[in-house]
Design a protein around this motif. Structure first.
Motif, mmCIF file in Angstrom:
data_model
loop_
_atom_site.group_PDB
_atom_site.id
_atom_site.type_symbol
_atom_site.label_atom_id
_atom_site.label_comp_id
_atom_site.label_asym_id
_atom_site.label_seq_id
_atom_site.Cartn_x
_atom_site.Cartn_y
_atom_site.Cartn_z
ATOM 1 N N MET A 1 0.813 -1.191 0.000
ATOM 2 C CA MET A 1 0.000 0.000 0.000
ATOM 3 C C MET A 1 0.862 1.262 0.000
ATOM 4 O O MET A 1 0.544 2.231 -0.659
ATOM 5 C CB MET A 1 -0.923 -0.032 1.219
ATOM 6 C CG MET A 1 -1.878 1.105 1.285
ATOM 7 S SD MET A 1 -3.101 0.956 -0.002
ATOM 8 C CE MET A 1 -4.206 2.235 0.435
ATOM 9 N N LYS A 2 1.970 1.220 0.746
ATOM 10 C CA LYS A 2 2.842 2.387 0.807
ATOM 11 C C LYS A 2 3.513 2.642 -0.538
ATOM 12 O O LYS A 2 3.700 3.793 -0.920
ATOM 13 C CB LYS A 2 3.894 2.208 1.892
ATOM 14 C CG LYS A 2 3.336 2.281 3.289
ATOM 15 C CD LYS A 2 4.428 2.149 4.313
ATOM 16 C CE LYS A 2 3.836 2.166 5.706
ATOM 17 N NZ LYS A 2 4.866 2.060 6.730
ATOM 18 N N LYS A 3 3.873 1.568 -1.255
ATOM 19 C CA LYS A 3 4.487 1.745 -2.566
ATOM 20 C C LYS A 3 3.518 2.406 -3.539
ATOM 21 O O LYS A 3 3.923 3.214 -4.372
ATOM 22 C CB LYS A 3 4.953 0.405 -3.138
ATOM 23 C CG LYS A 3 6.176 -0.157 -2.489
ATOM 24 C CD LYS A 3 6.583 -1.434 -3.181
ATOM 25 C CE LYS A 3 7.763 -2.072 -2.487
ATOM 26 N NZ LYS A 3 8.146 -3.334 -3.140
ATOM 27 N N MET A 4 2.244 2.062 -3.425
ATOM 28 C CA MET A 4 1.261 2.652 -4.320
ATOM 29 C C MET A 4 1.124 4.146 -4.040
ATOM 30 O O MET A 4 1.053 4.948 -4.977
ATOM 31 C CB MET A 4 -0.097 1.973 -4.172
ATOM 32 C CG MET A 4 -1.122 2.498 -5.152
ATOM 33 S SD MET A 4 -2.667 1.603 -5.156
ATOM 34 C CE MET A 4 -3.289 1.935 -3.537
ATOM 35 N N ILE A 5 1.120 4.537 -2.794
ATOM 36 C CA ILE A 5 1.015 5.955 -2.446
ATOM 37 C C ILE A 5 2.255 6.707 -2.923
ATOM 38 O O ILE A 5 2.144 7.795 -3.488
ATOM 39 C CB ILE A 5 0.787 6.119 -0.936
ATOM 40 C CG1 ILE A 5 -0.590 5.558 -0.554
ATOM 41 C CG2 ILE A 5 0.911 7.583 -0.520
ATOM 42 C CD1 ILE A 5 -0.843 5.487 0.919
ATOM 43 N N VAL A 6 3.428 6.132 -2.712
ATOM 44 C CA VAL A 6 4.661 6.760 -3.182
ATOM 45 C C VAL A 6 4.640 6.885 -4.703
ATOM 46 O O VAL A 6 5.020 7.917 -5.263
ATOM 47 C CB VAL A 6 5.894 5.961 -2.702
ATOM 48 C CG1 VAL A 6 7.156 6.449 -3.385
ATOM 49 C CG2 VAL A 6 6.032 6.062 -1.203
ATOM 50 N N GLY A 7 4.185 5.849 -5.390
ATOM 51 C CA GLY A 7 4.097 5.883 -6.841
ATOM 52 C C GLY A 7 3.136 6.949 -7.338
ATOM 53 O O GLY A 7 3.425 7.664 -8.304
ATOM 54 N N LEU A 8 1.989 7.078 -6.677
ATOM 55 C CA LEU A 8 1.030 8.100 -7.081
ATOM 56 C C LEU A 8 1.560 9.511 -6.823
ATOM 57 O O LEU A 8 1.326 10.421 -7.621
ATOM 58 C CB LEU A 8 -0.297 7.888 -6.349
ATOM 59 C CG LEU A 8 -1.097 6.666 -6.803
ATOM 60 C CD1 LEU A 8 -2.320 6.472 -5.920
ATOM 61 C CD2 LEU A 8 -1.500 6.787 -8.252
ATOM 62 N N VAL A 9 2.283 9.684 -5.730
ATOM 63 C CA VAL A 9 2.881 10.994 -5.452
ATOM 64 C C VAL A 9 3.951 11.307 -6.491
ATOM 65 O O VAL A 9 4.020 12.440 -7.002
ATOM 66 C CB VAL A 9 3.447 11.035 -4.017
ATOM 67 C CG1 VAL A 9 4.320 12.260 -3.800
ATOM 68 C CG2 VAL A 9 2.322 10.993 -3.008
ATOM 69 N N ALA A 66 4.430 3.302 -12.943
ATOM 70 C CA ALA A 66 4.804 1.886 -12.942
ATOM 71 C C ALA A 66 4.821 1.332 -11.516
ATOM 72 O O ALA A 66 4.325 0.226 -11.271
ATOM 73 C CB ALA A 66 6.173 1.707 -13.593
ATOM 74 N N LEU A 67 5.355 2.084 -10.583
ATOM 75 C CA LEU A 67 5.411 1.639 -9.193
ATOM 76 C C LEU A 67 4.000 1.457 -8.626
ATOM 77 O O LEU A 67 3.717 0.457 -7.952
ATOM 78 C CB LEU A 67 6.192 2.649 -8.350
ATOM 79 C CG LEU A 67 6.515 2.265 -6.920
ATOM 80 C CD1 LEU A 67 7.410 1.035 -6.884
ATOM 81 C CD2 LEU A 67 7.181 3.424 -6.210
ATOM 82 N N ALA A 68 3.116 2.394 -8.924
ATOM 83 C CA ALA A 68 1.742 2.293 -8.424
ATOM 84 C C ALA A 68 1.013 1.112 -9.061
ATOM 85 O O ALA A 68 0.287 0.381 -8.381
ATOM 86 C CB ALA A 68 0.989 3.584 -8.699
ATOM 87 N N LEU A 69 1.196 0.897 -10.354
ATOM 88 C CA LEU A 69 0.513 -0.206 -11.020
ATOM 89 C C LEU A 69 1.046 -1.563 -10.580
ATOM 90 O O LEU A 69 0.279 -2.515 -10.417
ATOM 91 C CB LEU A 69 0.633 -0.066 -12.542
ATOM 92 C CG LEU A 69 -0.189 1.062 -13.165
ATOM 93 C CD1 LEU A 69 0.108 1.168 -14.654
ATOM 94 C CD2 LEU A 69 -1.667 0.863 -12.913
ATOM 95 N N PHE A 73 -1.490 -4.372 -8.818
ATOM 96 C CA PHE A 73 -1.798 -5.674 -9.386
ATOM 97 C C PHE A 73 -0.931 -6.802 -8.844
ATOM 98 O O PHE A 73 -0.919 -7.895 -9.385
ATOM 99 C CB PHE A 73 -1.687 -5.617 -10.915
ATOM 100 C CG PHE A 73 -2.715 -4.711 -11.522
ATOM 101 C CD1 PHE A 73 -4.055 -5.026 -11.448
ATOM 102 C CD2 PHE A 73 -2.341 -3.542 -12.151
ATOM 103 C CE1 PHE A 73 -5.007 -4.197 -11.991
ATOM 104 C CE2 PHE A 73 -3.278 -2.694 -12.694
ATOM 105 C CZ PHE A 73 -4.626 -3.025 -12.634
ATOM 106 N N LYS A 74 -0.197 -6.535 -7.758
ATOM 107 C CA LYS A 74 0.645 -7.551 -7.132
ATOM 108 C C LYS A 74 -0.240 -8.605 -6.477
ATOM 109 O O LYS A 74 -1.179 -8.270 -5.750
ATOM 110 C CB LYS A 74 1.564 -6.916 -6.111
ATOM 111 C CG LYS A 74 2.472 -7.886 -5.409
ATOM 112 C CD LYS A 74 3.407 -7.153 -4.470
ATOM 113 C CE LYS A 74 2.606 -6.405 -3.450
ATOM 114 N NZ LYS A 74 3.432 -5.766 -2.408
ATOM 115 N N GLN A 75 0.029 -9.851 -6.762
ATOM 116 C CA GLN A 75 -0.754 -10.932 -6.165
ATOM 117 C C GLN A 75 -0.158 -11.327 -4.830
ATOM 118 O O GLN A 75 1.052 -11.399 -4.671
ATOM 119 C CB GLN A 75 -0.812 -12.144 -7.096
ATOM 120 C CG GLN A 75 -1.546 -11.852 -8.370
ATOM 121 C CD GLN A 75 -1.656 -13.091 -9.236
ATOM 122 O OE1 GLN A 75 -1.224 -14.166 -8.844
ATOM 123 N NE2 GLN A 75 -2.240 -12.924 -10.402
#
Length: 76
Positions: A1-9, A66-69, A73-75
């Protein structure tokens, strides 16, 4: 979840930076639209020597997306 937030930022910062650079290019009074046969925003980027900042913003945006995606979609 943190990687997705960092990616979106990262994506947001890169996208906003790119929009600010293009807005400053368009609003500049010394911005020629035709340089050595090249027309449009590309010629303005070359004339004002903004290739590195524009490239950095594009790389930051693509990397953040790319980081957010990947995190989305990580299983498990």
């Amino acid at each position: 979840m943190k990687k997705m937030i960092v990616g979106l930022v990262m994506f947001s910062v890169g996208f906003l930076g790119l929009m600010i650079l293009i807005a400053s290019l368009v609003c500049s009074p010394q911005s020629p639209w035709i340089v050595d046969g090249a027309e449009g925003i590309y010629s303005g980027i070359i004339y004002m020597e903004m290739q590195i900042p524009v490239g950095a913003c594009v790389v930051l945006s693509i990397g953040g997306l790319a980081l957010a995606l990947i995190d989305t979609f990580k299983q498990k």
